[in-house]
Design a protein around this motif. Structure first.
Motif, short mmCIF file in Angstrom:
data_model
loop_
_atom_site.label_atom_id
_atom_site.label_comp_id
_atom_site.label_asym_id
_atom_site.label_seq_id
_atom_site.Cartn_x
_atom_site.Cartn_y
_atom_site.Cartn_z
N THR A 1 0.77 -2.73 -2.20
CA THR A 1 -0.21 -2.73 -3.29
C THR A 1 -0.09 -4.01 -4.12
OG1 THR A 1 -0.22 -0.32 -3.39
CG2 THR A 1 -1.00 -1.49 -5.35
N LEU A 2 1.13 -4.41 -4.42
CA LEU A 2 1.35 -5.64 -5.17
C LEU A 2 0.89 -6.86 -4.38
CD1 LEU A 2 2.35 -7.08 -7.68
CD2 LEU A 2 4.69 -6.88 -6.79
N LEU B 1 4.53 -14.93 -1.82
CA LEU B 1 4.97 -13.63 -2.32
C LEU B 1 4.28 -12.48 -1.59
CD1 LEU B 1 5.06 -14.43 -6.13
CD2 LEU B 1 7.03 -13.95 -4.66
N ALA B 2 2.99 -12.62 -1.32
CA ALA B 2 2.26 -11.57 -0.61
C ALA B 2 2.86 -11.34 0.77
CB ALA B 2 0.78 -11.92 -0.51
N SER C 1 7.42 -4.28 3.03
CA SER C 1 6.76 -3.00 3.28
C SER C 1 6.90 -2.60 4.76
CB SER C 1 5.28 -3.12 2.89
OG SER C 1 4.64 -1.90 3.04
N TYR C 2 6.73 -3.56 5.63
CA TYR C 2 6.89 -3.31 7.06
C TYR C 2 8.34 -2.89 7.37
CZ TYR C 2 6.78 -4.12 12.09
OH TYR C 2 6.88 -3.98 13.45
N LEU D 1 8.47 2.61 -2.23
CA LEU D 1 8.64 1.15 -2.35
C LEU D 1 7.72 0.40 -1.40
CD1 LEU D 1 12.53 1.00 -2.71
CD2 LEU D 1 10.83 0.41 -4.48
N ALA D 2 7.55 0.92 -0.19
CA ALA D 2 6.64 0.29 0.77
C ALA D 2 5.22 0.29 0.22
CB ALA D 2 6.69 1.02 2.11
N SER D 3 4.82 1.41 -0.37
CA SER D 3 3.49 1.51 -0.95
C SER D 3 3.32 0.54 -2.11
CB SER D 3 3.24 2.95 -1.42
OG SER D 3 1.99 3.06 -2.03
#
Length: 191
Positions: A144-145, A44-45, A52-53, A138-140
Motif C-alpha cells: 500500500t505504501l 523505495l517503492a 511485501s513479496y 506488514l506485506a499489505s
C-alpha cells in the motif's frame, strides 16, 4: 541619445538578464529536485514491493508447513527483517510519505517484538500464528505504501504478477481471511 536613457536601457537589460538567469536556474533546479524525488520514490517503492513479496513467501512457507504437518515448508518464526532505507537526502521529499516510510521499519520491529514476547509467555504455535498474521499485515502495508509513493510521484503502477501469481490479490485474500484479534475483555465482550 542622452545619458539617462542609455543608463536606463543598460540597467533595464541587466535587470531583465539577471531575472531570466535566476528564473531559468530555479526551473532547472526544480526539475532536478523532482527527478531526484522520483528516483527516491521509485527506489523505495521497489524496496517495499520486494519486502511485501518476501513476507508473502514466508507466509506461503508457513501455510505449507501447517498443511503438511511439518513435513514441508517452514514455520514462520518472525516477520522478515525490515528493508534498508536508502542513504539519500530526503529534504525535498513529501513529509507525510517520508513519515510513513521512516515509520515502516519501526512497525516491523514492533511486530517482531510482539512475537518475541509471545515466544516467552505462550507456546510456539500461538507465537507462529501471530507472526503469520503480523507478516500478512506488514506485506499489505508495504504494498500500500509503495502504491502511495508511485501515485504521489507520478510513477507507473508496477505489475506484481508472476505467471498466475498476483501479489496484490494474494495479499488481499490473506488479509480478508484473517480473523480480528480481540483481547479478552475487549470490544464486544460483556462482563
Amino acid at each position: 541619445m542622452d545619458w539617462p536613457s542609455v543608463l536606463t536601457i543598460i540597467l533595464g537589460s541587466s535587470f531583465l538578464g539577471a531575472l531570466l538567469i535566476n528564473l531559468s536556474s530555479w526551473i532547472i533546479s526544480s526539475r532536478q529536485r523532482k527527478r531526484h524525488n522520483q528516483f527516491l520514490a521509485l527506489t523505495l517503492a521497489h524496496t517495499l514491493e520486494k519486502y511485501s513479496y518476501d513476507c508473502m513467501n514466508a507466509v506461503v512457507e508457513h501455510d505449507l508447513h501447517q498443511q503438511s504437518g511439518g513435513n514441508a515448508g517452514k514455520a514462520l518464526g518472525y516477520p522478515p527483517d525490515a528493508m534498508k532505507i536508502p542513504d539519500e537526502p530526503f529534504k525535498d521529499f513529501d513529509l507525510a510519505l517520508l513519515d510513513a516510510v521512516l515509520d515502516f521499519p519501526q512497525r516491523v520491529a514492533f511486530a517482531t517484538e510482539e512475537v518475541k514476547f509471545l515466544v516467552n509467555v505462550v507456546d510456539d504455535d500461538v507465537a507462529s500464528a501471530t507472526s503469520c498474521q503480523n507478516t500478512i499485515k506488514l506485506a499489505s502495508e508495504a504494498v500500500t505504501l509503495a502504491t502511495r509513493l508511485r501515485t504521489h510521484y507520478e510513477l507507473a503502477r508496477r505489475d506484481l504478477n508472476f505467471g498466475e501469481y498476483d501479489l496484490r490479490q494474494f495479499i488481499d485474500q490473506k488479509v480478508a481471511s484473517q480473523t480480528p484479534r480481540v483481547a479478552a475483555g475487549g470490544a464486544g465482550s460483556t462482563a
